[in-house]
Scaffold this active site. Sequence first.
Site, PDB file in Angstrom:
ATOM      1  N   PHE A 108       3.789   1.656  -1.265  1.00 14.50           N
ATOM      2  CA  PHE A 108       4.360   1.897  -2.586  1.00 14.50           C
ATOM      3  C   PHE A 108       3.344   2.586  -3.493  1.00 14.50           C
ATOM      4  CE2 PHE A 108       4.508   0.327  -6.994  1.00 14.50           C
ATOM      5  CZ  PHE A 108       5.652   0.994  -7.413  1.00 14.50           C
ATOM      6  N   TRP A 109       2.118   2.042  -3.568  1.00 12.98           N
ATOM      7  CA  TRP A 109       1.125   2.612  -4.471  1.00 12.98           C
ATOM      8  C   TRP A 109       0.730   4.021  -4.063  1.00 12.98           C
ATOM      9  CZ3 TRP A 109       0.793   1.062  -9.102  1.00 12.98           C
ATOM     10  CH2 TRP A 109       1.037  -0.268  -9.418  1.00 12.98           C
ATOM     11  N   LEU A 132      -3.114  -9.755 -23.039  1.00 10.66           N
ATOM     12  CA  LEU A 132      -2.716 -11.163 -22.886  1.00 10.66           C
ATOM     13  C   LEU A 132      -2.348 -11.467 -21.447  1.00 10.66           C
ATOM     14  CD1 LEU A 132      -0.455 -11.442 -26.048  1.00 10.66           C
ATOM     15  CD2 LEU A 132      -2.902 -11.883 -25.845  1.00 10.66           C
ATOM     16  N   SER A 182      10.293 -12.135  -0.703  1.00 10.53           N
ATOM     17  CA  SER A 182      10.445 -11.297   0.482  1.00 10.53           C
ATOM     18  C   SER A 182      11.411 -10.138   0.263  1.00 10.53           C
ATOM     19  CB  SER A 182      10.938 -12.135   1.670  1.00 10.53           C
ATOM     20  OG  SER A 182      12.224 -12.676   1.399  1.00 10.53           O
ATOM     21  N   TYR A 187       0.839  -1.196   0.000  1.00  7.88           N
ATOM     22  CA  TYR A 187       0.000   0.000   0.000  1.00  7.88           C
ATOM     23  C   TYR A 187       0.878   1.252   0.000  1.00  7.88           C
ATOM     24  CZ  TYR A 187      -3.228   3.556   1.715  1.00  7.88           C
ATOM     25  OH  TYR A 187      -3.964   4.700   1.873  1.00  7.88           O
TER      26      TYR A 187
END
Length: 531
Positions: free
Chosen positions: A120-121, A531, A262, A118
């Site tokens: 990071f986003w 794809l 990890s 979270y």
Amino acid sequence: MAEEQLESESESEQQPEQGSQDPTNTAEDEPKKKKKKSKKSKLVSALTGNKSSEGADSSKPLSTEVVKALLDANPSLKGELAGIPPEKAGELLKKMDVSQLLSGLSISGKNQKDMASYKFWATQPVPRLDEKPNAQKPDGPIKEVVPELVPKTAAPLPEGYEWVELDLTQDEEVKEVYKLLSLHYVEDDHAMFRFNYSAVFLDWALKSPEWKKSWHIGVRAKGPSRLLVATIFGIPIKLKIRQNVLDVVEINFMCVHKKLRSRRLAPVLIKEVTRRCHLEGVYQAIYTGGVVLPTPVGSCRYYHRSLDWLKLYEVGFSPLPPNMTQAKMIARNQLPPNTSTPGWRKMEEKDVDAVFDLLTRYLERFELVQIFTRDEIVHWFLNKQKPAEQVVWSFVVEGTDGKITDFGSFYCLESSVIGEMSKKHEKIRAAYLFYYATEHAFNPKEKGLKERLLQLGQDLLIEAKKAKFDVTNALTLHDNPLFLEQLKFGAGDGQLHHYLYNWRTKTINGGVNSKNQPDDTKRGGIGIVLL
């Protein structure tokens, strides 16, 4: 050093982005479906105060118990909201669109894919999960990129690893990518099936016209082995998002070796492909996933149509529903031996211009689509492989006047059968419905469109059966809601969420309603097949 780390790192499983391989996900398995629905209904009631999912009671806070249940049901969200107090997490969940939230839930625990945290986003130019749609805010970039400020060098990797550009013109490197993906990319919920991306498929998927070697990114272990441990790929496409046409990168095949999960390599991979695209003047991206990340622009549901039901049953892919026999199930999924559309034939090189024109006009009807060039029509739809290596099948309907009136296609993606079931069958061949188009779409009030698509869809199923496919998979995008159920496609519990990077726009329909059922009034949104 890196080789030693590979042996000592704790292994964490990666679950599939796509819901097409769950052996319990077809509509034929009624008891299991009902059980899943009852669990979800409790979550719906908790979110909406016993109202419909379109009318949630935002005044009532979610209890800690409900928040925990929601996050346990969606491991991706749980990871994103880690460390946030339950009451704050409840506020964020309450502000999300309920139908969108539920479409990412997976009671069975599948799709537990830790793409990035979270935190990071929260640093990326994507809509936040708690962000309310703002009708006053026009479509456009979330963040303006200053070319002069784009780093000229890649961010450092953990000790013992290094960045590489993968050369897919070299057979050995293609084999390395194939091996990494086949062992570490997508595996089903019960470790029974694993996607098998062949070298020919990767060549087709990643070397479309104008492809860039610098967007084929890998991470290798330093040392004698030079082991490939992570990949991320981008291909350039032109994308129409409502009225805007953009040069974007399509992101695919982000994969990290299971024993390195990890090490949090995923955010580093995303940042690196972003940096390289920015250096080329491309500031937007499109990608898909089977889990809820911040924040889907639109979501589609998977549907599956058995072609060889007995084989699917024998490998544990399809169940035998109560009160049914194997003979009845085989009969239920029978198809006519031959196609029925007059003028139906394989696509040839002489058809390229006609298909280019027809498909271009057909896709203009949708809000999120790829704008194809003529060269891309040749690449994506004209088969140039030997039968044993064929990836894409394309067909046209030629009228008595020589005009091409219809077009349809599917592509091949095999899955290896692993474990005990592999003793009887080694692989499952899946045909994925690709692009199609018909002149009937342009009739006043789309007169005859549904009937025509039912006919074309059945002929595509017959061709897939002739080509020895075991199942046909499709999403609720394009005009698919008009024919999926009538052609005996079973509803899957897999969902495919579509994401835009650094572009803000209102939610785009994915062919399903608030109950996650195909709805032909929800067509006209997603028209791109990734794809």
